[in-house]
Design a protein around this motif. Structure first.
Motif, mmCIF file in Angstrom:
data_model
loop_
_atom_site.group_PDB
_atom_site.id
_atom_site.type_symbol
_atom_site.label_atom_id
_atom_site.label_comp_id
_atom_site.label_asym_id
_atom_site.label_seq_id
_atom_site.Cartn_x
_atom_site.Cartn_y
_atom_site.Cartn_z
ATOM 1 N N GLU A 81 -7.851 11.578 -7.128
ATOM 2 C CA GLU A 81 -7.851 11.590 -8.640
ATOM 3 C C GLU A 81 -7.669 10.175 -9.108
ATOM 4 O O GLU A 81 -7.171 9.401 -8.577
ATOM 5 N N PRO A 82 -7.855 9.846 -10.500
ATOM 6 C CA PRO A 82 -7.714 8.466 -10.999
ATOM 7 C C PRO A 82 -6.343 8.197 -11.109
ATOM 8 O O PRO A 82 -5.507 9.211 -11.108
ATOM 9 N N GLY A 83 -5.849 6.732 -10.871
ATOM 10 C CA GLY A 83 -4.669 6.363 -10.794
ATOM 11 C C GLY A 83 -4.091 6.404 -9.282
ATOM 12 O O GLY A 83 -2.868 5.823 -9.184
ATOM 13 N N LEU A 84 -4.879 6.829 -8.317
ATOM 14 C CA LEU A 84 -4.357 6.718 -6.951
ATOM 15 C C LEU A 84 -4.842 5.544 -5.962
ATOM 16 O O LEU A 84 -4.835 5.524 -4.747
ATOM 17 N N GLY A 85 -5.454 4.748 -7.029
ATOM 18 C CA GLY A 85 -5.808 3.278 -5.991
ATOM 19 C C GLY A 85 -7.002 3.256 -5.302
ATOM 20 O O GLY A 85 -6.993 2.697 -4.151
ATOM 21 N N LYS A 86 -8.289 4.258 -5.516
ATOM 22 C CA LYS A 86 -9.352 3.980 -4.928
ATOM 23 C C LYS A 86 -9.946 2.684 -4.715
ATOM 24 O O LYS A 86 -10.468 2.464 -3.666
ATOM 25 N N THR A 87 -9.739 1.907 -5.665
ATOM 26 C CA THR A 87 -10.527 0.692 -5.764
ATOM 27 C C THR A 87 -9.756 -0.399 -4.406
ATOM 28 O O THR A 87 -10.541 -1.154 -3.783
ATOM 29 N N ALA A 88 -8.329 -0.459 -4.388
ATOM 30 C CA ALA A 88 -7.571 -0.897 -3.728
ATOM 31 C C ALA A 88 -8.172 -0.438 -2.268
ATOM 32 O O ALA A 88 -8.075 -1.348 -1.292
ATOM 33 N N GLN A 89 -8.099 0.763 -2.138
ATOM 34 C CA GLN A 89 -8.526 1.354 -0.733
ATOM 35 C C GLN A 89 -9.596 0.852 -0.065
ATOM 36 O O GLN A 89 -9.913 0.572 1.057
ATOM 37 N N SER A 90 -10.735 0.699 -1.171
ATOM 38 C CA SER A 90 -12.178 0.346 -0.732
ATOM 39 C C SER A 90 -11.996 -0.973 -0.201
ATOM 40 O O SER A 90 -12.622 -1.457 0.691
ATOM 41 N N LEU A 91 -11.230 -1.972 -0.980
ATOM 42 C CA LEU A 91 -11.229 -3.495 -0.787
ATOM 43 C C LEU A 91 -10.603 -3.734 0.695
ATOM 44 O O LEU A 91 -11.060 -4.557 1.438
ATOM 45 N N ILE A 92 -9.579 -2.979 0.716
ATOM 46 C CA ILE A 92 -8.546 -3.127 2.049
ATOM 47 C C ILE A 92 -9.531 -2.673 3.202
ATOM 48 O O ILE A 92 -9.488 -3.100 4.361
ATOM 49 N N ALA A 93 -10.311 -1.565 2.916
ATOM 50 C CA ALA A 93 -11.200 -0.907 3.986
ATOM 51 C C ALA A 93 -12.173 -1.903 4.281
ATOM 52 O O ALA A 93 -12.684 -2.136 5.535
ATOM 53 N N ALA A 94 -13.121 -2.718 3.478
ATOM 54 C CA ALA A 94 -14.051 -3.605 3.843
ATOM 55 C C ALA A 94 -13.139 -4.775 4.625
ATOM 56 O O ALA A 94 -13.910 -5.318 5.486
ATOM 57 N N SER A 95 -12.103 -5.220 4.136
ATOM 58 C CA SER A 95 -11.455 -6.106 4.859
ATOM 59 C C SER A 95 -11.241 -5.698 6.489
ATOM 60 O O SER A 95 -11.419 -6.556 7.365
ATOM 61 N N VAL A 96 -10.529 -4.691 6.651
ATOM 62 C CA VAL A 96 -10.215 -4.462 8.192
ATOM 63 C C VAL A 96 -11.665 -4.040 8.719
ATOM 64 O O VAL A 96 -11.649 -4.247 10.038
ATOM 65 N N ALA A 97 -12.614 -3.393 8.157
ATOM 66 C CA ALA A 97 -14.015 -3.424 8.878
ATOM 67 C C ALA A 97 -14.632 -4.529 9.085
ATOM 68 O O ALA A 97 -15.833 -4.603 9.640
ATOM 69 N N ASP A 98 -14.285 -5.717 8.272
ATOM 70 C CA ASP A 98 -15.174 -6.712 8.221
ATOM 71 C C ASP A 98 -16.641 -6.394 7.523
ATOM 72 O O ASP A 98 -17.712 -7.122 8.171
ATOM 73 N N LEU A 137 0.937 -1.024 0.108
ATOM 74 C CA LEU A 137 0.181 0.080 0.220
ATOM 75 C C LEU A 137 0.799 1.424 0.020
ATOM 76 O O LEU A 137 1.868 1.149 0.704
ATOM 77 N N MET A 138 0.523 2.115 -0.918
ATOM 78 C CA MET A 138 1.166 3.585 -0.777
ATOM 79 C C MET A 138 0.754 4.336 0.397
ATOM 80 O O MET A 138 -0.390 4.052 1.025
ATOM 81 N N HIS A 139 1.519 5.216 0.723
ATOM 82 C CA HIS A 139 1.359 6.109 2.076
ATOM 83 C C HIS A 139 -0.097 6.556 2.110
ATOM 84 O O HIS A 139 -0.648 6.498 3.149
ATOM 85 N N HIS A 140 -0.559 7.170 1.037
ATOM 86 C CA HIS A 140 -1.766 7.977 1.019
ATOM 87 C C HIS A 140 -2.778 6.712 1.165
ATOM 88 O O HIS A 140 -3.784 7.291 1.953
ATOM 89 N N GLN A 141 -2.698 5.635 0.731
ATOM 90 C CA GLN A 141 -3.531 4.703 0.950
ATOM 91 C C GLN A 141 -3.780 4.079 2.284
ATOM 92 O O GLN A 141 -4.700 3.986 2.792
ATOM 93 N N ALA A 142 -2.622 4.008 2.784
ATOM 94 C CA ALA A 142 -2.489 3.327 4.070
ATOM 95 C C ALA A 142 -3.193 4.274 5.140
ATOM 96 O O ALA A 142 -3.690 3.967 6.234
ATOM 97 N N GLN A 143 -3.011 5.544 5.083
ATOM 98 C CA GLN A 143 -3.819 6.545 5.904
ATOM 99 C C GLN A 143 -5.085 6.557 6.000
ATOM 100 O O GLN A 143 -5.723 6.589 6.998
#
Length: 695
Positions: free
Chosen positions: A241-258, A218-224
């Protein structure tokens, strides 16, 4: 039929004893009677009526307990816990007599006998029940005739007819000082005045976050953002903005929030990419993509991905599946509150909030505001910050704490901050440039499920069969054939096919097939380029064929996106005029360029996003196209979005092109990545097609 609450209601007393008055003891006695009857065999009609009424009253009482502001939190938790006990017995009873499951549907009409029994049970519980009224006419659902029920969904409903209750208290209002003020208008206007950065403060991420799977970082801004979810934040307008990994952030967020099961509502052009990102970022979770009527749907999956265009067919069962999280990608698609897709998305979100007190809700868009700040309204409604006319409790409490009214100076700025702190997050490429590579290629697999897509897949099958027939004829003429001979024979057949294809004037071959794939992808590529143009500014779209360029330009025109065109038949003066317009005119948002004619000698660095609507046969040609924007003077990382037709030869060609790029990197830059065998991409693609068909 109306009812009012009598003074006595079931609740816990001091010392832990239970008050056995009120509705819940009545429901408990009744459900035990039905359970006993089911244990003896099929339930009688009277027992079925009692079963339906118990389920109806459990739903009503649970909804009342969640919203009753006069009930203490301890009483609320105890009431919901006891209702869960009644629901559990109903589930066990339905498991014994599965015909009862249908009575749990909220859409099942109630008979006169059921309404009469409901009245008697409420009176027994001490409620004052008003005069019974004839049931109100049911409005006809305009989408009812289009609804489908996939077999897999029905199987899940039978396996789990009751959803686990959410015992957490719903937010309630702490004050009513602003009750008579009109607030939505001032809230929208507060974003017209500008101010601080439109992004909530995010916590610092751990030095070594462990949320990503092995091999991913994860990039720093995603991890925040993920750290914010870890700390309990659950609603986000993620406007990166596009290209900053919004999809990845959403999926990891769902994982940590169960937050499973998770529903993702996405544009058609990216739904296959969502499935691929699930495999990449949360490989321990299963995703299912809804195509058409959902015949191949896996309703037991953790993540359900559906595109806007088929929501009307699936909204019925989606409201009942028990989602604990929901993501709306390109959320500006719902800004028109009168559109069908907006209404369906908001209905799904409302049903999710009814079942889960604090669900994970993410709206992803680089352009939350297009025409006016009221474009926020639908997104804020989806997130549960406002309803149709007022702020909901979470936002209202924040506004109450400001201590000002809309008539007071400073209210707008403070109200803007209150909304932002609810979960607006906005990062630009230039802000996080240190996190990003200077140039990268991102593949977007798309599903070609229209008539043209089906004809392409059929042509691919026929080409494979022709290759198999040639191979078998060659084998028959050379018996016996050793294993050592087989690769040579496969290559010989592929070379013969390629030679004939280059000389052919008519008929299906690998060149005509790739051209058809480009035509089928044209609209999807132009749609995605439109989204980029509206969210980050200028974008360059590359294609190989004139008809694909024509389609892209027509779509841009229909979407009110001004574009220029770079083609091989232009004079040098005409071409420079088009380039100058793209580079200097802020109203020109897109450049539609020929891969061969515009791939060299042009400077288009005013854009940092490139869409490759068609694949090149060579890695060098692809890189040359991308480098029209990745040049001296480019101040941002460049992202090339490569549109790939999933489940077709297009995907293999992309893989082969990347292999050739690895070869160039190994030869010139000392890269040690795997290198594919030499040979043309066309030949290798045919070899792959024949090899797969022989298996």
């Amino acid at each position: 039929m109306s009812r009012t609450f009598a003074p006595s209601r079931s609740r816990a007393r001091k010392g832990g004893t239970i008050d056995n008055t009120g509705l819940i003891p009545v429901l408990a006695r009744a459900v035990r009677e039905v359970e006993t009857a089911a244990g003896r065999g099929h339930v009688s009609p009277a027992g079925r009526t009692k079963f339906q009424v118990i389920a109806l009253l459990v739903r009503e009482e649970r909804a009342r307990a969640k919203t009753d502001e006069d009930m203490s939190e301890a009483d609320r938790a105890e009431t919901l816990k006891r209702l869960d006990g009644v629901a559990t017995i109903l589930a066990k009873t339905a498991a014994r007599d599965t015909s009862l499951i249908a009575l749990l549907e909220t859409s099942v009409p109630t008979s006169d006998a059921a309404r009469s029994l409901r009245r008697r049970m409420l009176e027994e519980a001490g409620y004052e029940v008003g005069q019974e009224q004839a049931p109100a006419p049911v409005a006809t659902d305009p989408l009812a005739g289009r609804q489908v029920m996939p077999v897999s969904v029905r199987a899940r409903q039978l396996a789990n007819p009751f959803l686990a209750p959410d015992l957490r208290p719903a937010p309630s209002l702490t004050s009513r000082r602003l009750a008579n003020w009109e607030l939505l208008g001032p809230l929208f206007r507060s974003f017209e005045q500008g101010g601080s950065v439109t992004s909530m403060p995010l916590p610092e991420a751990p030095a070594r976050p462990r949320w990503a799977p092995a091999g991913q970082t994860l990039m720093h801004h995603q991890a925040q953002l993920i750290e914010s979810v870890v700390r309990g934040h659950r609603t986000f307008l993620l406007a990166d903005e596009p290209g900053l990994g919004k999809t990845a952030q959403s999926l990891i967020a769902a994982s940590v929030a169960d937050a499973y099961p998770l529903l993702a509502v996405v544009p058609n052009v990216v739904k296959m990419n969502w499935a691929r990102e699930v495999e990449q970022w949360t490989p321990h979770r299963r995703a299912t993509v809804i195509h058409g009527d959902g015949a191949d749907l896996d309703a037991f999956a953790d993540i359900v991905i559906v595109n806007y265009e088929v929501l009307d067919r699936h909204s019925g069962w989606l409201r009942t599946l028990g989602f604990r999280g929901m993501v709306v990608d390109e959320a500006h698609f719902i800004k028109n509150l009168t559109s069908q897709r907006s209404k369906l998305v908001l209905q799904l979100a409302a049903s999710l909030r009814e079942r889960t007190t604090d669900p994970l809700l993410l709206a992803l868009t680089g352009t939350p505001v297009i025409n006016s700040t009221e474009d926020f309204k639908a997104i804020w409604q989806f997130l549960g910050w406002i309803d149709d006319s007022r702020p909901r409790p979470a936002l209202m409490n924040e506004l109450e704490e400001i201590g000002l009214t809309p008539a007071d100076p400073g209210f707008g700025r403070a109200a803007r901050e209150a909304v932002i702190d609810l979960g607006i997050v906005r990062r630009r490429k230039i802000d996080v440039a240190a996190d990003l590579p200077a140039k990268r290629v991102v593949d977007l697999p798309v599903e070609l499920d229209d008539d043209l897509g089906r004809s392409i897949k059929q042509a691919e099958r026929e080409l494979a069969q022709r290759l198999v027939s040639r191979y078998r004829a060659l084998v028959a003429a050379r018996k016996p054939v050793s294993d050592i001979d087989r690769p040579a024979l496969i290559r010989m057949v592929a070379e013969q096919e390629l030679e004939e294809s280059r000389a052919a004037k008519t008929g299906e071959n690998i060149f005509t097939m790739v051209r058809k794939i480009g035509q089928a992808k044209a609209a999807l590529a132009a749609d995605y380029a439109t989204q980029l143009a509206r969210s980050v500014g200028k974008v360059v779209l590359f294609a190989k064929h004139i008809d694909v360029m024509d389609q892209a330009e027509a779509i841009f025109a229909r979407r009110d996106i001004r574009s220029i065109s770079i083609r091989g038949d232009q004079t040098a003066i005409a071409r420079q005029r088009e380039v100058d317009a793209f580079m200097t005119d802020p109203n020109v948002k897109a450049a539609v360029c020929s891969l061969t004619a515009a791939g060299v000698g042009l400077n288009l660095q005013v854009a940092s996003n490139v869409v490759l609507a068609e694949l090149s046969w060579t890695a060098a040609e692809q890189q040359q196209a991308i480098d029209r924007t990745h040049r001296i003077g480019q101040g941002e990382p460049v992202t090339a979005w490569r549109i790939i037709a999933a489940h077709t030869i297009d995907a293999k060609i992309a893989e082969l092109v990347d292999a050739k790029a690895s070869l160039a990197a190994r030869a010139l830059d000392g890269d040690d990545s795997e290198v594919a065998a030499e040979g043309s991409v066309q030949l290798d693609a045919l070899i792959h097609l024949l090899t797969e068909a022989l298996r």
